[in-house]
Write an enzyme that holds these catalytic residues in place. Sequence first.
Site, mmCIF file in Angstrom:
data_model
loop_
_atom_site.group_PDB
_atom_site.id
_atom_site.type_symbol
_atom_site.label_atom_id
_atom_site.label_comp_id
_atom_site.label_asym_id
_atom_site.label_seq_id
_atom_site.Cartn_x
_atom_site.Cartn_y
_atom_site.Cartn_z
ATOM 1 N N LYS A 126 52.015 28.397 33.308
ATOM 2 C CA LYS A 126 51.754 29.551 32.768
ATOM 3 C C LYS A 126 52.618 30.809 33.291
ATOM 4 O O LYS A 126 52.184 30.945 34.522
ATOM 5 C CB LYS A 126 50.423 30.101 32.379
ATOM 6 N N HIS A 159 40.386 22.584 27.909
ATOM 7 C CA HIS A 159 40.156 23.758 28.369
ATOM 8 C C HIS A 159 38.692 23.791 28.979
ATOM 9 O O HIS A 159 38.352 24.570 29.910
ATOM 10 C CB HIS A 159 40.534 24.802 27.554
ATOM 11 N N ARG A 182 45.665 22.946 32.956
ATOM 12 C CA ARG A 182 46.006 23.043 31.496
ATOM 13 C C ARG A 182 46.604 22.157 30.842
ATOM 14 O O ARG A 182 47.226 21.292 31.289
ATOM 15 C CB ARG A 182 46.852 24.280 31.244
ATOM 16 N N ARG A 227 38.738 22.203 32.118
ATOM 17 C CA ARG A 227 39.413 23.310 33.157
ATOM 18 C C ARG A 227 38.292 24.254 33.702
ATOM 19 O O ARG A 227 38.117 24.521 34.866
ATOM 20 C CB ARG A 227 40.457 23.771 32.545
ATOM 21 N N HIS A 238 46.421 31.328 38.215
ATOM 22 C CA HIS A 238 46.122 32.739 37.586
ATOM 23 C C HIS A 238 46.821 33.922 38.498
ATOM 24 O O HIS A 238 46.798 33.737 39.604
ATOM 25 C CB HIS A 238 44.577 32.986 37.442
ATOM 26 N N TYR A 295 36.439 33.136 34.051
ATOM 27 C CA TYR A 295 36.116 31.597 34.029
ATOM 28 C C TYR A 295 34.952 31.289 35.049
ATOM 29 O O TYR A 295 34.363 30.028 34.868
ATOM 30 C CB TYR A 295 37.355 30.719 34.692
#
Length: 330
Positions: A175, A260, A148, A263, A286, A295
């Site tokens: 995250k 992004h 990210r 990514r 994730h 994704y």
Amino acid sequence: MRDAVERFLEHLRDERRLSPHTLRAYRGDLLDFIDRFEARRGRSPELADLAVREVRADLAERFGEQAASTSARKLSTLRSFGEFLRRRGELPDNEAALVRRPKLPQRLPVALPVEDLTDIIDGPGHADGALGLRDRAILEVLYGAGLRVGECVALDLDHLRWDGDALTLRVVGGKGNKDREVPLGAPGAAAVRAWLGVRAQLLPPAQRMSESTGTKRAAAKGERALFLGRRGQRIGDRSVRALVYRRCEATGARARVGPHGLRHSFATHLLEGGCDLRSIQAMLGHASLSTTQRYTHLDLGRIVDVYERAHPRARATAPAPAEARPRRRA
């Protein structure tokens, strides 16, 4: 209500250990709700005003002004705030949870083809000298490791783990405040090594001298940052976004994507190369596999190909029907 908001943010920071970026988003959403309430009702809101009527009125005011995804995020913030107050006994019920979430369109980020990404990273038009080497290294990290943008700019020098020419990036406080390690391919490792060779050129003279002489001194702001801006401090995410947009336009990429998008391209190309979803999930950081699946959208043709290669009866010849036997006469 403002005092309750501060208690809620302290809970998110100290107990749930959310990142500063996430905390800013929560604070902005809650203060925006309060400001709109004061403009609408002419008074400061009380905790009891976190009710169905006021939450719906807030969403109705936003209709047409903001994207449905933004309204959904703000409603999610109010729900979390209401649940916090309910568990603390400050509200009898979490009425915000009764408000229906706006319907979101099913949109996926664009994955650029490999040839476009090659032009973005290696193509002409980069700045000369240290800035150009820095930009190449940033692009390699975004696409080669799928980081990210916030994780990329937060990298420090001691987050690099070298094993000869092989490089692994240690993402600290990603995250959900989770750490992980992600490998970076040979071209990316070479780009980072080339940038490290000229990184000192962007440091202020005092820091540059202390590094060259090995003098111990207090670390200045951004001094340990891997990627530096023009003034020698840690580069910001806005500068990185501008870099990616600029490279898309300079190389004529099929779409103008931000960090992004790189990514997403990272995950998509891994999947197309045969990588399993669990490994991609770990590299992307994730918590849920369902997030990874968003994704890694698959077209029907690829699904059929995978089925035919993997299922034992996908290509099996169906057995010929047995010949009917003549019935015996009574």
